[in-house]
Design an enzyme around this catalytic site. Structure first.
Site, PDB file in Angstrom:
ATOM      1  CB  SER A  61      12.835  37.369  54.893  1.00 18.78           C
ATOM      2  OG  SER A  61      13.749  36.770  55.803  1.00 18.78           O
ATOM      3  CB  SER A  63      16.526  38.015  58.178  1.00 18.54           C
ATOM      4  OG  SER A  63      16.484  36.617  57.972  1.00 18.54           O
ATOM      5  CE  LYS A 118      16.012  35.124  61.660  1.00 17.32           C
ATOM      6  NZ  LYS A 118      15.781  36.277  60.767  1.00 17.32           N
TER       7      LYS A 118
END
Length: 269
Positions: A61, A63, A118
């Protein structure tokens, strides 16, 4: 991979102790046994490498834009944060602790079968505040440099979005982040009831959270378009998989416009 390892190993051992003693000396091994004997050592080596040393991951993705693009293949160091038993992920040897700014792969707290990636923003005990697009940790604003740069990308394949690219200094890591002026700092409707939710305070301007002991607060570099700790909570130490250290392949650039040699082998800040 664990199933393949156990299956080929079981076939090989079965043949050694029960099969071969009952076959004629000149008889060939059954084809299934031959395959097991050939593949078991290879699978074992790969399993050990992926469990204790390094493992490749593909970015699914946007992100972590602009640090990691959709389709990037990265290398994750599995022992940076300690040696863990495969499958159960139990730490058996302590090595290092995650640091602010590290890009970390972990098991998604709401579904541990999924791996997420992340950036580590908050360490155990930290007070993390994100309001009006600015990050503050323990009362000290995180340094951010705005060079007036823009970054465009497709959001969910539907809309082309232009974001502002700024540069943030988290610990020893200086990295780019994307900010979307028209997006809120936190989408209040997406915040779930997660463990230690009482440690956080939300309003229309943003949020503040105190990180519980033994847990971490994670955020994507694509700050206003990332599903991260703002919405599903903290990451326990037991969910840590490893530290992302290198982009080793960017498939989309190779297929469509040729390899970008500056990105292949690039270290991740």
């Amino acid at each position: 991979m664990l199933v393949a390892l156990l299956l080929t190993g079981a076939i090989w051992l079965f043949d050694i102790y029960l099969g071969k003693p009952h076959r004629a000396k000149e008889a060939k091994d059954p084809i299934l046994v031959e395959y097991a004997k050939s593949f078991f050592p290879v699978i074992l080596v790969v399993f050990l490498l992926r469990s204790f040393l390094v493992e490749p991951f593909k970015i699914p993705s946007g992100s972590m834009l602009p640090t990691l693009l959709v389709g990037d293949f990265i290398i994750v160091n599995k022992y940076t944060y300690g040696i863990r038993l495969p499958v159960v992920n139990t730490k058996i040897i302590e090595v290092n602790q995650p640091q602010r700014g590290d890009v970390m792969v972990f098991r998604y707290p709401e579904d541990p079968s999924l791996d997420y990636i992340k950036r580590v923003v908050g360490l155990p005990g930290d007070r993390v505040v994100y309001r009006d697009k600015r990050l503050t940790i323990n009362g000290k604003p995180v340094a951010m440099e705005d060079r007036g740069e823009e970054f465009g990308y497709e959001k969910s394949g539907l809309n082309y979005v232009t974001a502002k690219r700024a540069y943030e200094q988290l610990g020893s890591h200086k990295h780019a982040v994307l900010l979307l002026p028209e997006f809120p700092s936190v989408r209040l409707g997406d915040v779930r009831a997660f463990p230690s939710r009482a440690n956080c305070d939300y309003n229309e301007d943003g949020f503040s959270c105190t990180v519980p002991p033994g847990q971490y607060f994670m955020m994507g570099d694509n700050r206003d378009d990332s599903n991260d700790s703002r919405y599903w909570g903290f990451v326990p130490d037991r969910n840590i998989v490893g530290k992302a250290i290198m982009i080793w392949w960017h498939a989309r650039e190779f297929v469509f416009v040729g390899m970008d040699l500056k990105r292949v082998g690039q270290m991740i800040n």
